[in-house]
Design a protein around this motif. Sequence first.
Motif, PDB file in Angstrom:
ATOM      1  N   PRO A 142      -3.367 -12.099   4.768  1.00 32.31           N
ATOM      2  CA  PRO A 142      -2.536 -12.279   5.968  1.00 32.31           C
ATOM      3  C   PRO A 142      -1.520 -11.142   6.092  1.00 32.31           C
ATOM      4  N   ASP A 143      -1.292 -10.711   7.317  1.00 31.83           N
ATOM      5  CA  ASP A 143      -0.265  -9.699   7.567  1.00 31.83           C
ATOM      6  C   ASP A 143       1.049 -10.423   7.843  1.00 31.83           C
ATOM      7  N   ILE A 144       1.973 -10.352   6.888  1.00 30.43           N
ATOM      8  CA  ILE A 144       3.230 -11.111   6.988  1.00 30.43           C
ATOM      9  C   ILE A 144       4.432 -10.200   7.249  1.00 30.43           C
ATOM     10  N   ARG A 145       4.172  -8.963   7.700  1.00 30.59           N
ATOM     11  CA  ARG A 145       5.246  -7.979   7.818  1.00 30.59           C
ATOM     12  C   ARG A 145       6.052  -8.144   9.106  1.00 30.59           C
ATOM     13  N   TRP A 146       7.140  -7.363   9.209  1.00 29.80           N
ATOM     14  CA  TRP A 146       7.978  -7.372  10.400  1.00 29.80           C
ATOM     15  C   TRP A 146       7.243  -6.706  11.564  1.00 29.80           C
ATOM     16  N   LYS A 147       7.883  -6.643  12.732  1.00 30.26           N
ATOM     17  CA  LYS A 147       7.203  -6.216  13.958  1.00 30.26           C
ATOM     18  C   LYS A 147       7.410  -4.739  14.308  1.00 30.26           C
ATOM     19  N   ARG A 148       8.035  -3.964  13.415  1.00 24.79           N
ATOM     20  CA  ARG A 148       8.189  -2.543  13.675  1.00 24.79           C
ATOM     21  C   ARG A 148       7.480  -1.744  12.582  1.00 24.79           C
ATOM     22  N   ARG A 149       6.181  -1.958  12.492  1.00 20.73           N
ATOM     23  CA  ARG A 149       5.398  -1.293  11.452  1.00 20.73           C
ATOM     24  C   ARG A 149       5.142   0.172  11.770  1.00 20.73           C
ATOM     25  N   ASP A 150       5.480   0.597  12.993  1.00 20.28           N
ATOM     26  CA  ASP A 150       5.351   2.000  13.372  1.00 20.28           C
ATOM     27  C   ASP A 150       6.425   2.858  12.710  1.00 20.28           C
ATOM     28  N   ILE A 151       7.470   2.228  12.157  1.00 20.56           N
ATOM     29  CA  ILE A 151       8.504   2.932  11.404  1.00 20.56           C
ATOM     30  C   ILE A 151       8.114   2.915   9.932  1.00 20.56           C
ATOM     31  N   LYS A 152       8.134   4.086   9.288  1.00 18.25           N
ATOM     32  CA  LYS A 152       7.727   4.141   7.882  1.00 18.25           C
ATOM     33  C   LYS A 152       8.912   3.739   7.004  1.00 18.25           C
ATOM     34  N   SER A 153       9.188   2.454   7.033  1.00 14.92           N
ATOM     35  CA  SER A 153      10.359   1.887   6.363  1.00 14.92           C
ATOM     36  C   SER A 153      10.122   1.758   4.870  1.00 14.92           C
ATOM     37  N   ILE A 154      11.209   1.861   4.083  1.00 13.69           N
ATOM     38  CA  ILE A 154      11.100   1.630   2.643  1.00 13.69           C
ATOM     39  C   ILE A 154      11.057   0.139   2.314  1.00 13.69           C
ATOM     40  N   SER A 155      11.213  -0.722   3.316  1.00 19.40           N
ATOM     41  CA  SER A 155      11.124  -2.174   3.114  1.00 19.40           C
ATOM     42  C   SER A 155       9.645  -2.562   3.075  1.00 19.40           C
ATOM     43  N   LEU A 156       9.067  -2.597   1.906  1.00 15.24           N
ATOM     44  CA  LEU A 156       7.617  -2.712   1.756  1.00 15.24           C
ATOM     45  C   LEU A 156       7.182  -3.988   1.031  1.00 15.24           C
ATOM     46  N   LEU A 157       8.026  -5.039   1.042  1.00 17.25           N
ATOM     47  CA  LEU A 157       7.677  -6.234   0.295  1.00 17.25           C
ATOM     48  C   LEU A 157       6.399  -6.887   0.828  1.00 17.25           C
ATOM     49  N   GLY A 158       6.205  -6.858   2.146  1.00 14.26           N
ATOM     50  CA  GLY A 158       4.990  -7.425   2.722  1.00 14.26           C
ATOM     51  C   GLY A 158       3.739  -6.726   2.214  1.00 14.26           C
ATOM     52  N   GLN A 159       3.793  -5.383   2.167  1.00 18.77           N
ATOM     53  CA  GLN A 159       2.668  -4.619   1.647  1.00 18.77           C
ATOM     54  C   GLN A 159       2.474  -4.854   0.147  1.00 18.77           C
ATOM     55  N   CYS A 160       3.586  -4.929  -0.587  1.00 17.04           N
ATOM     56  CA  CYS A 160       3.494  -5.192  -2.029  1.00 17.04           C
ATOM     57  C   CYS A 160       2.816  -6.535  -2.283  1.00 17.04           C
ATOM     58  N   TYR A 161       3.190  -7.541  -1.511  1.00 17.04           N
ATOM     59  CA  TYR A 161       2.595  -8.861  -1.678  1.00 17.04           C
ATOM     60  C   TYR A 161       1.088  -8.790  -1.414  1.00 17.04           C
ATOM     61  N   ALA A 162       0.703  -8.128  -0.330  1.00 13.35           N
ATOM     62  CA  ALA A 162      -0.711  -8.035   0.027  1.00 13.35           C
ATOM     63  C   ALA A 162      -1.501  -7.243  -1.011  1.00 13.35           C
ATOM     64  N   LYS A 163      -0.932  -6.112  -1.440  1.00 13.34           N
ATOM     65  CA  LYS A 163      -1.635  -5.275  -2.429  1.00 13.34           C
ATOM     66  C   LYS A 163      -1.757  -6.007  -3.768  1.00 13.34           C
ATOM     67  N   ASN A 164      -0.763  -6.823  -4.098  1.00 17.39           N
ATOM     68  CA  ASN A 164      -0.844  -7.581  -5.339  1.00 17.39           C
ATOM     69  C   ASN A 164      -1.969  -8.615  -5.275  1.00 17.39           C
ATOM     70  N   GLN A 165      -2.168  -9.193  -4.089  1.00 14.58           N
ATOM     71  CA  GLN A 165      -3.294 -10.115  -3.936  1.00 14.58           C
ATOM     72  C   GLN A 165      -4.621  -9.399  -4.169  1.00 14.58           C
ATOM     73  N   ALA A 166      -4.706  -8.150  -3.709  1.00 14.88           N
ATOM     74  CA  ALA A 166      -5.920  -7.358  -3.951  1.00 14.88           C
ATOM     75  C   ALA A 166      -6.101  -7.094  -5.436  1.00 14.88           C
ATOM     76  N   THR A 167      -5.008  -6.750  -6.116  1.00  8.54           N
ATOM     77  CA  THR A 167      -5.077  -6.490  -7.558  1.00  8.54           C
ATOM     78  C   THR A 167      -5.547  -7.730  -8.316  1.00  8.54           C
ATOM     79  N   ILE A 168      -4.993  -8.884  -7.965  1.00  6.04           N
ATOM     80  CA  ILE A 168      -5.388 -10.134  -8.615  1.00  6.04           C
ATOM     81  C   ILE A 168      -6.880 -10.399  -8.418  1.00  6.04           C
ATOM     82  N   ALA A 169      -7.385 -10.044  -7.235  1.00  8.01           N
ATOM     83  CA  ALA A 169      -8.798 -10.272  -6.916  1.00  8.01           C
ATOM     84  C   ALA A 169      -9.714  -9.192  -7.484  1.00  8.01           C
ATOM     85  N   GLY A 170      -9.132  -8.169  -8.123  1.00  6.19           N
ATOM     86  CA  GLY A 170      -9.940  -7.088  -8.677  1.00  6.19           C
ATOM     87  C   GLY A 170     -10.404  -6.084  -7.647  1.00  6.19           C
ATOM     88  N   ALA A 171      -9.745  -6.050  -6.479  1.00  6.28           N
ATOM     89  CA  ALA A 171     -10.099  -5.120  -5.406  1.00  6.28           C
ATOM     90  C   ALA A 171      -9.177  -3.909  -5.427  1.00  6.28           C
TER      91      ALA A 171
END
Length: 290
Positions: A142-171
């Motif tokens: 799921p994409d749980i991030r804020w609505k201004r993803r066009d800004i390359k913000s250092i606030s990356l918790l949403g991406q970290c959460y998603a990437k961690n799910q990939a790591t757990i799944a071995g992807a």
Amino acid sequence: MAVLISMQKVFLNGDFIDKDSAKISIFDRGFIFGDGIYEVIPVINGVMVEKQGFWDRFKRSLSEIDLSLPYSTNEFETILNRLIQINSLQEGGLYIQITRGVAQRDFSFVSNITPTVMAFAFSDSILEHPGAKSGITIISTPDIRWKRRDIKSISLLGQCYAKNQATIAGADECFMVEDGYVTEAGSSSAFIIKDGVLITKPLSNEILPGIRRQRLLNLAKEIGLKIEERKFSMDEVYNADECFISAATIILLPVIKADGKAINGGKIGEYTIKLRELYKEILKAQAKMI
């Protein structure tokens, strides 16, 4: 995907120092609020490549949060080239981060403070990335991030959460999904090819404008692909002829499996191979290798 480790010397607020000596205040707004933006520039043969795309997006992100770089373009490029030189970086990238600076904790943007500017170099294999030959696997999240993803913000918790799910799944990576459609990958842009058509989501506040994206769209036209900038679903990913991602230090990597389902029988597609080779030649030319 590889974990990037910084090289020994970093740039911080006007000085080149050992990475273990680099320190910022606990009251830096980047630390307290994630109030800042970042960029990554690929380096090949000791040369920054795709510089114009970097500057365009970097300046746009700064402008969108009312932040200014306290250096001119030429001054900052000199700093970045020096960072490459003192680290003897041949291939990899530069990570650049600028925050609003140090201030007492206040949610509003604080004015009249000095931005914190940091950059470090890291070594990585771009031209011959191992994933280009093996292909990579992804899962959907799921994409749980804020609505201004066009800004390359250092606030990356949403991406970290998603990437961690990939790591757990071995992807290796994930495709983030919102309202039934893929927005983008965890740290890259997402593309599929079906029946001779390259499909990718149109630019908006919902995705980061990938620097590689426009270059790939132009190259796709050159090799006879049609272009559709539209939303696509994970079902379309599963049934695609080809699928790939793009980002600063990978050029593009083929996706051969999504959510456990093989794409194109688990084989890397011909268009993906052609696009990567053409892009490599462009980068090698920029890096004065040909």
